[in-house]
Design an enzyme around this catalytic site. Sequence first.
Site, PDB file in Angstrom:
ATOM      1  N   SER A  14       0.827  -1.198   0.000  1.00 38.52           N
ATOM      2  CA  SER A  14       0.000   0.000   0.000  1.00 38.52           C
ATOM      3  C   SER A  14       0.868   1.259   0.000  1.00 38.52           C
ATOM      4  O   SER A  14       1.720   1.410  -0.866  1.00 38.52           O
ATOM      5  CB  SER A  14      -0.970  -0.045   1.186  1.00 38.52           C
ATOM      6  OG  SER A  14      -2.015   0.882   1.012  1.00 38.52           O
ATOM      7  N   ASP A  35      -5.414  -3.641  -3.175  1.00 36.36           N
ATOM      8  CA  ASP A  35      -4.433  -3.380  -2.113  1.00 36.36           C
ATOM      9  C   ASP A  35      -4.051  -4.660  -1.356  1.00 36.36           C
ATOM     10  O   ASP A  35      -4.916  -5.415  -0.904  1.00 36.36           O
ATOM     11  CB  ASP A  35      -5.048  -2.370  -1.133  1.00 36.36           C
ATOM     12  CG  ASP A  35      -4.057  -1.791  -0.153  1.00 36.36           C
ATOM     13  OD1 ASP A  35      -3.375  -2.570   0.536  1.00 36.36           O
ATOM     14  OD2 ASP A  35      -3.981  -0.547  -0.070  1.00 36.36           O
TER      15      ASP A  35
END
Length: 396
Positions: A63, A230
């Site tokens: 991320s 993600d």
Amino acid sequence: MDVRKKTASDKTAALNLLQKHHQKYQTIALVLQGGGALGAYQAGVYEALDQAGLHPNWVAGISIGALNAAIIAGNAPEQRVERLREFWESITRPPLFPAWITPPMDPAAWELPWQNGLSGLAALRALTEGQPGFFTPRPFPLMPWRASPTSASWYDTAPLKTTLERLVDFDRINHKTSMRVSVGAVNIRTGNFAYFDNTEGSLRVEHFMASGALPPGFPAIEVDGEFYWDGGMVSNTPLYKVLSDPACRDSLVFQVDLWSARGELPRDLAEVTTRSKDIQYSSRTRLITEYMAQRQRQQRILHDLMKLVPEDQRNHLAYKQAEVHASGALINLFHLIYRNKPYEGHYKDYEFSVDSMRQHWTSGMDDMQCTLDEPEWFERPTPEHPFITHDVHCED
């Protein structure tokens, strides 16, 4: 005696000892957790490492950690801190009110609620206006004609692609002499976790954006015909990737987390939301660390036992199988965790004000500097204790 000269001398001696210790490791890994706006803390940690002359040769991120990893790996060592600062200044907003505007009552009594209000307002601006150089709100995101995984989201991350392409040299990332880079994402179709690694193939801007494509805020990213979200949806820390690598060697590992698994009992719904996010995204880092420490000790015992096998028995199938699982690597792991500020709420990961960013950055520098001030912690572990961890908790 001049105390100032003594202090400078002590710092020089500590730095020399630190350099001596860290040169004994084949791998220096920087492991960066996801956490949105809190990622500026990781940039501060890196600046302190850079000032001490400790340059990682492997950076792994998920991320926002993957985006920081792109900036670090995609620039020359002398430009990395400058590029990190440019990245974070590009994606944060200045305060809505000038600094000289203060609450109408006693500043000491209003300081915390005033900061809390400004922080909440900055988070609201991110939700309604987006962030420059990062994401913008989509017009009419719920309309039925948006039938595409790359547009099914509240925000458009095209500005982030432009920002990364401006600040990151992907040819440098993919050069054979570059530091190793690993970023994690989730394959939407299979639900499986995937790591993109520059030792296995070339990395492009899409690989890093995929690692940070948290739904439903951000859209899926297509990479080589597959769509990804993600990596924090499955595991928000790439620590396992680094410690389970088959070619694991004597390693100095800096694990930089943005969420704390430990915390106070919540007293209201806002605190419940904050605490639940901390638990969810901390990704059981401590559990992974304890598991990998036990695994490494077992591998080290197997490694030492194999030395006792006579030469004429080392062609045996059992020996060959044991050889695959044995490891003589020595691991020294430093665990740094961002500490919540009193004024922060559950929106801390999307509160992109420039003031908060600078505070996060400074916190990262301070925590890493506190660690560097103890050079004896960096001494390579012994075969009797092949896996050592340091939980860093520096006092304010």
